[in-house]
Design a protein around this motif. Structure first.
Motif, PDB file in Angstrom:
ATOM      1  N   ALA A 247      13.503 -40.411  -4.125  1.00  0.00           N
ATOM      2  CA  ALA A 247      13.257 -41.832  -4.391  1.00  0.00           C
ATOM      3  C   ALA A 247      12.169 -42.012  -5.448  1.00  0.00           C
ATOM      4  O   ALA A 247      12.258 -42.906  -6.299  1.00  0.00           O
ATOM      5  CB  ALA A 247      12.867 -42.547  -3.098  1.00  0.00           C
ATOM      6  N   ALA A 248      11.141 -41.168  -5.417  1.00  0.00           N
ATOM      7  CA  ALA A 248      10.054 -41.264  -6.395  1.00  0.00           C
ATOM      8  C   ALA A 248      10.542 -40.953  -7.805  1.00  0.00           C
ATOM      9  O   ALA A 248      10.009 -41.482  -8.794  1.00  0.00           O
ATOM     10  CB  ALA A 248       8.919 -40.312  -6.006  1.00  0.00           C
ATOM     11  N   TYR A 249      11.559 -40.113  -7.913  1.00  0.00           N
ATOM     12  CA  TYR A 249      12.091 -39.757  -9.230  1.00  0.00           C
ATOM     13  C   TYR A 249      12.662 -40.983  -9.941  1.00  0.00           C
ATOM     14  O   TYR A 249      12.651 -41.054 -11.171  1.00  0.00           O
ATOM     15  CB  TYR A 249      13.168 -38.680  -9.069  1.00  0.00           C
ATOM     16  N   GLU A 250      13.144 -41.963  -9.188  1.00  0.00           N
ATOM     17  CA  GLU A 250      13.685 -43.179  -9.795  1.00  0.00           C
ATOM     18  C   GLU A 250      12.615 -43.927 -10.582  1.00  0.00           C
ATOM     19  O   GLU A 250      12.910 -44.554 -11.599  1.00  0.00           O
ATOM     20  CB  GLU A 250      14.259 -44.090  -8.714  1.00  0.00           C
ATOM     21  N   SER A 251      11.365 -43.864 -10.130  1.00  0.00           N
ATOM     22  CA  SER A 251      10.274 -44.597 -10.789  1.00  0.00           C
ATOM     23  C   SER A 251       9.510 -43.754 -11.791  1.00  0.00           C
ATOM     24  O   SER A 251       9.006 -44.272 -12.791  1.00  0.00           O
ATOM     25  CB  SER A 251       9.301 -45.134  -9.733  1.00  0.00           C
ATOM     26  N   PHE A 252       9.405 -42.443 -11.537  1.00  0.00           N
ATOM     27  CA  PHE A 252       8.514 -41.607 -12.345  1.00  0.00           C
ATOM     28  C   PHE A 252       9.211 -40.385 -12.938  1.00  0.00           C
ATOM     29  O   PHE A 252       8.554 -39.427 -13.337  1.00  0.00           O
ATOM     30  CB  PHE A 252       7.333 -41.144 -11.494  1.00  0.00           C
ATOM     31  N   GLY A 253      10.534 -40.413 -13.008  1.00  0.00           N
ATOM     32  CA  GLY A 253      11.276 -39.250 -13.492  1.00  0.00           C
ATOM     33  C   GLY A 253      11.450 -39.199 -14.995  1.00  0.00           C
ATOM     34  O   GLY A 253      12.267 -38.408 -15.484  1.00  0.00           O
ATOM     35  N   ASP A 254      10.706 -40.030 -15.753  1.00  0.00           N
ATOM     36  CA  ASP A 254      10.857 -40.012 -17.205  1.00  0.00           C
ATOM     37  C   ASP A 254      10.281 -38.748 -17.829  1.00  0.00           C
ATOM     38  O   ASP A 254      10.756 -38.270 -18.855  1.00  0.00           O
ATOM     39  CB  ASP A 254      10.216 -41.259 -17.839  1.00  0.00           C
ATOM     40  N   VAL A 255       9.211 -38.198 -17.203  1.00  0.00           N
ATOM     41  CA  VAL A 255       8.587 -36.979 -17.721  1.00  0.00           C
ATOM     42  C   VAL A 255       8.464 -35.976 -16.584  1.00  0.00           C
ATOM     43  O   VAL A 255       7.971 -36.313 -15.504  1.00  0.00           O
ATOM     44  CB  VAL A 255       7.192 -37.261 -18.314  1.00  0.00           C
ATOM     45  N   VAL A 256       8.916 -34.745 -16.843  1.00  0.00           N
ATOM     46  CA  VAL A 256       8.907 -33.699 -15.819  1.00  0.00           C
ATOM     47  C   VAL A 256       8.274 -32.444 -16.388  1.00  0.00           C
ATOM     48  O   VAL A 256       8.525 -32.073 -17.545  1.00  0.00           O
ATOM     49  CB  VAL A 256      10.343 -33.391 -15.334  1.00  0.00           C
ATOM     50  N   SER A 257       7.474 -31.809 -15.578  1.00  0.00           N
ATOM     51  CA  SER A 257       6.891 -30.516 -15.928  1.00  0.00           C
ATOM     52  C   SER A 257       7.501 -29.456 -15.026  1.00  0.00           C
ATOM     53  O   SER A 257       7.629 -29.648 -13.817  1.00  0.00           O
ATOM     54  CB  SER A 257       5.362 -30.565 -15.741  1.00  0.00           C
ATOM     55  N   PHE A 258       7.891 -28.325 -15.635  1.00  0.00           N
ATOM     56  CA  PHE A 258       8.544 -27.251 -14.883  1.00  0.00           C
ATOM     57  C   PHE A 258       7.838 -25.937 -15.200  1.00  0.00           C
ATOM     58  O   PHE A 258       7.712 -25.549 -16.362  1.00  0.00           O
ATOM     59  CB  PHE A 258      10.024 -27.167 -15.257  1.00  0.00           C
ATOM     60  N   ASP A 259       7.378 -25.242 -14.149  1.00  0.00           N
ATOM     61  CA  ASP A 259       6.603 -24.015 -14.339  1.00  0.00           C
ATOM     62  C   ASP A 259       6.951 -23.030 -13.237  1.00  0.00           C
ATOM     63  O   ASP A 259       6.960 -23.379 -12.058  1.00  0.00           O
ATOM     64  CB  ASP A 259       5.105 -24.346 -14.303  1.00  0.00           C
ATOM     65  N   THR A 260       7.245 -21.781 -13.624  1.00  0.00           N
ATOM     66  CA  THR A 260       7.605 -20.759 -12.634  1.00  0.00           C
ATOM     67  C   THR A 260       6.609 -19.603 -12.628  1.00  0.00           C
ATOM     68  O   THR A 260       6.937 -18.511 -12.177  1.00  0.00           O
ATOM     69  CB  THR A 260       9.003 -20.197 -12.924  1.00  0.00           C
ATOM     70  N   THR A 261       5.409 -19.820 -13.129  1.00  0.00           N
ATOM     71  CA  THR A 261       4.449 -18.714 -13.261  1.00  0.00           C
ATOM     72  C   THR A 261       3.527 -18.592 -12.067  1.00  0.00           C
ATOM     73  O   THR A 261       2.389 -18.153 -12.197  1.00  0.00           O
ATOM     74  CB  THR A 261       3.600 -18.897 -14.528  1.00  0.00           C
ATOM     75  N   TYR A 262       3.989 -18.977 -10.895  1.00  0.00           N
ATOM     76  CA  TYR A 262       3.131 -18.939  -9.709  1.00  0.00           C
ATOM     77  C   TYR A 262       3.881 -18.276  -8.570  1.00  0.00           C
ATOM     78  O   TYR A 262       4.846 -18.815  -8.050  1.00  0.00           O
ATOM     79  CB  TYR A 262       2.735 -20.364  -9.323  1.00  0.00           C
ATOM     80  N   LEU A 263       3.465 -17.071  -8.178  1.00  0.00           N
ATOM     81  CA  LEU A 263       4.124 -16.356  -7.091  1.00  0.00           C
ATOM     82  C   LEU A 263       3.539 -16.801  -5.760  1.00  0.00           C
ATOM     83  O   LEU A 263       2.324 -16.905  -5.616  1.00  0.00           O
ATOM     84  CB  LEU A 263       3.941 -14.848  -7.258  1.00  0.00           C
ATOM     85  N   THR A 264       4.401 -17.028  -4.768  1.00  0.00           N
ATOM     86  CA  THR A 264       3.900 -17.636  -3.539  1.00  0.00           C
ATOM     87  C   THR A 264       4.250 -16.893  -2.265  1.00  0.00           C
ATOM     88  O   THR A 264       3.780 -17.265  -1.218  1.00  0.00           O
ATOM     89  CB  THR A 264       4.480 -19.054  -3.398  1.00  0.00           C
ATOM     90  N   ASN A 265       5.108 -15.895  -2.326  1.00  0.00           N
ATOM     91  CA  ASN A 265       5.565 -15.319  -1.071  1.00  0.00           C
ATOM     92  C   ASN A 265       5.677 -13.810  -1.172  1.00  0.00           C
ATOM     93  O   ASN A 265       5.567 -13.232  -2.250  1.00  0.00           O
ATOM     94  CB  ASN A 265       6.912 -15.926  -0.664  1.00  0.00           C
ATOM     95  N   LYS A 266       5.913 -13.183  -0.041  1.00  0.00           N
ATOM     96  CA  LYS A 266       5.890 -11.726   0.005  1.00  0.00           C
ATOM     97  C   LYS A 266       7.089 -11.096  -0.693  1.00  0.00           C
ATOM     98  O   LYS A 266       7.098  -9.893  -0.925  1.00  0.00           O
ATOM     99  CB  LYS A 266       5.822 -11.260   1.456  1.00  0.00           C
ATOM    100  N   TYR A 267       8.106 -11.886  -1.031  1.00  0.00           N
ATOM    101  CA  TYR A 267       9.251 -11.357  -1.763  1.00  0.00           C
ATOM    102  C   TYR A 267       9.067 -11.509  -3.276  1.00  0.00           C
ATOM    103  O   TYR A 267       9.970 -11.179  -4.043  1.00  0.00           O
ATOM    104  CB  TYR A 267      10.534 -12.076  -1.329  1.00  0.00           C
ATOM    105  N   ASP A 268       7.917 -12.019  -3.712  1.00  0.00           N
ATOM    106  CA  ASP A 268       7.632 -12.259  -5.125  1.00  0.00           C
ATOM    107  C   ASP A 268       8.655 -13.208  -5.751  1.00  0.00           C
ATOM    108  O   ASP A 268       8.942 -13.136  -6.941  1.00  0.00           O
ATOM    109  CB  ASP A 268       7.593 -10.949  -5.921  1.00  0.00           C
ATOM    110  N   MET A 269       9.235 -14.090  -4.949  1.00  0.00           N
ATOM    111  CA  MET A 269      10.167 -15.080  -5.474  1.00  0.00           C
ATOM    112  C   MET A 269       9.374 -16.185  -6.169  1.00  0.00           C
ATOM    113  O   MET A 269       8.532 -16.832  -5.550  1.00  0.00           O
ATOM    114  CB  MET A 269      11.012 -15.683  -4.354  1.00  0.00           C
ATOM    115  N   PRO A 270       9.584 -16.404  -7.467  1.00  0.00           N
ATOM    116  CA  PRO A 270       8.824 -17.442  -8.168  1.00  0.00           C
ATOM    117  C   PRO A 270       9.056 -18.815  -7.554  1.00  0.00           C
ATOM    118  O   PRO A 270      10.183 -19.201  -7.267  1.00  0.00           O
ATOM    119  CB  PRO A 270       9.383 -17.373  -9.596  1.00  0.00           C
TER     120      PRO A 270
END
Length: 746
Positions: A247-270
């Motif tokens: 629902a928030a994307y309807e109001s603020f989805g004009d600009v999106v940032s996408f980043d996969t440089t952060y590892l978070t789990n024991k499987y090293d899945m980005p």
């Protein structure tokens, strides 16, 4: 003399009271000493009796030598000192590195016979020990360790809140008045938390993830998820977005940032979050994925899935890092979206890519000035080409790559597009920093989804607080201009604060009319340019085009196009031309506080495993007990009355005398029927091997950096230690050979 007699009488009274206490304690000790012939009603009663005696004396107990009859019923068993028995040495045990053992062949024990009538009789007692006893350390004995219901609930709630176990345990110690008053250790708490997580989240990572998504979609049909599996049924990629994010994307989805440089789990899945900015300038999440590969095909799957989740509405602009696989996927899935590269990732590589050059410092200084201080495209081109020629770096591949991609990396080339003030993937970076408090490099998938919920709850709470602050507080006006008051009533506090910074900057601006053609005017505004560090650098000139008839206004600094608020140069012109009100199309709806947005009405149903009937009852009872305690401590009479009532209530509850057939309506709890667990099973993912970028270039969490630093220290120490051992053995061998040589040659 009279005073002395009074003092003596008080002294005698105190001594008598002490004697009574000692006598009372001795009588208690006498009562708990096991004796042959004692008969008790149950096995549990025998065990508790001997445990209490062992705790008082200072040793631990264990059950040994059980014997059952032909009918399978217990006939005979032994409760012995935990240090009884012989030390066991396995054949695989290293004699130079022996293990700890508590066994001393202690003879202390009691033998218990179970009669035909079901009663338990102590037949033989041996009380002497062959080792020292320590009543003060009895709490460390395994038989004395116990975590009660209150502590268990406290541990679980704090764990769900993301509080570390060490802080959790320290809190319990403070609450109980010291570590010596605890009947458990930190390791016991850690073991309990591990079991509680397993019960709460499920046994398998992948199955727990599937069950979680199934429950969330059952609670809210707008919860979206898609799981990608390989041919073996093993989890490969996963994407999900909750109803509020969609629902928030309807109001603020004009600009999106996408980043996969952060590892978070024991499987090293980005961890691949889609991030935007809300009306307070806060980070907002539009869904996220966990990926097993970093190739173009995987990113195409993720982007198409996300686009399907957002009803086919692509963002107007998207920021990513320099990963070629991501760039290829964006060209395929978002061909009409403006794409720019993260400036932070680019400038971070300057030392690595240019550090070996002879004139590195001078080149770095010029490069930064080009990137951050260029006023127009021509200035950027001129300084860049001059730098390349002066330092003879025409063949530097990285600089050539930057120049070829300058249309998507250099700020001066992208200012004409609305980016909501974002010049880098700092929004993704801030999301990563936010998740640092919840997840780490050893986090399992089932833990991740639970902590993901906690993080989202916190984000929603911050937005609600900012909404409240914008409606109930405001900044003072800097001028008497009506348009400042107009924006003061329209903008949220954070955005209005940015606008006021532009108003303050007017102090350095001078306006001059250079051309006029009917209602169309061209002005020059002289300003003092401030560099990245905030220091005044040089005087610059911007052109402001103003159509008075249509109220069409544009500045060459392009701040409005880039951020969505008027720059100081336009503000200077508005004041000089005595403009009172700004047209509504220059007050962007995405920054307004007086607009009701759909996502604020969305009720998000997060995973909440604490809503069963028993837990709700416990919470209500605990709340009432706390209120009673506050009242009861006010006076001795209230305290004694409350204790008496509670004792009576406890006796009735233990006898099941208060069991009711019908529930009390004011406290009745109806537990919703849970959906059936998902029939589609998939296997736990394999550990990811990164292909898109070297792992060393990733942004790591604080926890991961600490672990890496410690591993390096341990590796250095081990290398030094084994080198020392090798040299020492080598010296001994040489000396031995030398001694044999001397012996053989007389």
């Amino acid at each position: 003399m009279a005073e002395l007699e009074i003092g003596s009488s008080i002294f005698e009274i105190v001594n008598k009271e002490k004697e009574k206490i000692v006598h009372f304690e001795d009588s208690i000790c006498e009562a708990i000493i096991p004796k042959a012939g004692m008969t008790l009603d149950s096995e549990e009663e025998v065990y508790n009796f001997y445990v209490e005696y062992a705790r008082h004396e200072g040793f631990g107990i264990t059950k040994r030598t059980t014997k059952s009859g032909d009918d399978g019923r217990l006939k005979y068993y032994t409760l012995a000192c935990v240090r009884g028995g012989k030390r066991r040495i396995s054949s695989s045990q290293n004699s130079f590195n022996p293990r700890l053992s508590t066994k001393t062949e202690c003879p202390a024990k009691i033998n218990v016979i179970v009669g035909n009538d079901g009663r338990y009789t102590i037949s033989r007692v041996h009380l002497e020990h062959n080792h020292a006893l320590s009543p003060q350390k009895s709490r460390f004995q395994k038989c004395n360790k116990k975590i009660d219901a209150h502590v268990k609930r406290r541990l679980e709630l704090n764990d769900r809140a993301g509080i570390s176990l060490s802080k959790n345990f320290h809190f319990l110690a403070v609450e109980s008045g010291g570590y010596e008053n605890l009947a458990y250790t930190e390791r016991d708490c850690r073991n309990y938390i591990a079991k509680a997580r397993q019960i709460r989240l499920g046994v398998g990572d992948a199955d727990a993830l599937g069950a979680y998504f199934s429950r969330m979609q059952w609670r809210n049909s707008n919860f979206f998820y898609l799981v990608d599996m390989d041919d073996e049924g093993r989890l490969r990629n996963v994407f999900w977005a909750d109803a509020l994010s969609r629902a928030a994307y309807e109001s603020f989805g004009d600009v999106v940032s996408f980043d996969t440089t952060y590892l978070t789990n024991k499987y090293d899945m980005p961890f691949a979050p889609f991030v935007g900015v809300n009306h307070h300038g806060q980070t907002i999440l539009f869904g996220c994925g966990l990926l097993s590969k970093e190739d173009t095909e995987t990113y195409i799957w993720l982007f198409k899935t996300w686009l399907e989740c957002m009803s086919g509405k692509a963002p107007n602009a998207i920021i990513t890092d320099q990963c070629m696989a991501i760039q290829g996927a964006i060209r395929t899935v978002f061909p009409n979206s403006h794409h720019r590269l993260c400036l932070w990732h680019i400038m971070k590589k300057v030392p690595e890519k240019l550090g070996g050059l002879t004139h590195y410092k001078a080149i770095k200084k010029i490069l930064k000035s080009i990137v951050y201080e260029a006023i127009d495209v021509q200035e950027f081109e001129d300084i860049w080409l001059k730098m390349i020629k002066d330092y003879n770096i025409e063949k530097n591949e990285w600089l050539n790559f930057l120049y070829i991609n300058r249309q998507r990396s250099a700020p001066i080339y992208v200012k004409g597009v609305f980016w909501a003030g974002m010049s880098t993937t700092q929004r993704s970076e801030s999301i990563n920093a936010f998740f640092d408090g919840y997840v780490g490099p050893t986090t399992s998938l089932k833990q991740f989804v639970e902590q993901y919920d906690n993080a989202l709850k916190s984000k929603i709470e911050k937005e609600n607080k900012a909404d409240f602050a914008s409606f109930n507080s405001n900044f003072s006006l800097l001028t008497d201009c009506y348009f400042e008051k107009q924006l003061h009533e329209a903008y949220t506090n954070e955005i209005f604060k940015l606008f006021q910074n532009e108003l303050r900057g007017m102090l350095f601006c001078n306006l001059r009319l250079i051309n006029s053609n009917g209602p169309v005017h061209v002005f020059q505004v002289t300003d003092i340019f401030k560099g990245k560090e905030g220091r005044s650098r040089r005087q610059v000139v911007f052109n402001v085009y103003y159509n008075e008839a249509d109220f069409d206004i544009k500045c060459s600094c392009l701040l409005f196009e880039f951020r969505g608020i008027f720059c100081r140069h336009i503000c200077k012109l508005l004041i000089e031309r005595n403009v009172k009100e700004i047209p509504s199309h220059y007050v962007l709806p995405r920054w307004r506080k007086d607009i009701k947005r759909r996502h604020t009405y969305v009720m998000n149903y997060y995973e909440d495993t604490q809503t069963n009937e028993q837990n709700v009852r416990y919470t209500k009872l605990y709340s009432h007990f706390a209120k009673l305690a506050e009242i009861g401590v006010a006076s001795t009479g209230k305290y004694l009355f409350l204790m008496k009532c509670m004792d009576e209530a406890m006796e009735k509850l233990m006898d099941n005398g208060c069991e009711q057939e019908q529930p009390i309506h004011s406290y009745e709890v109806h537990e919703q029927e849970q959906p059936m667990s998902s029939t589609s099973k998939f296997l736990t993912p394999l550990k990811v091997r990164s292909k898109g970028r070297p792992p060393s270039k990733r942004k790591k969490s604080k926890v991961e950096e600490l672990i890496t630093r410690n591993k390096k220290k341990v590796f250095i120490f081990r290398s030094f230690y084994f080198s020392f051992i090798f040299v020492r053995k080598l010296v001994l061998i040489i000396s031995e050979i030398s001694s044999k040589g001397e012996y053989s040659n007389p």
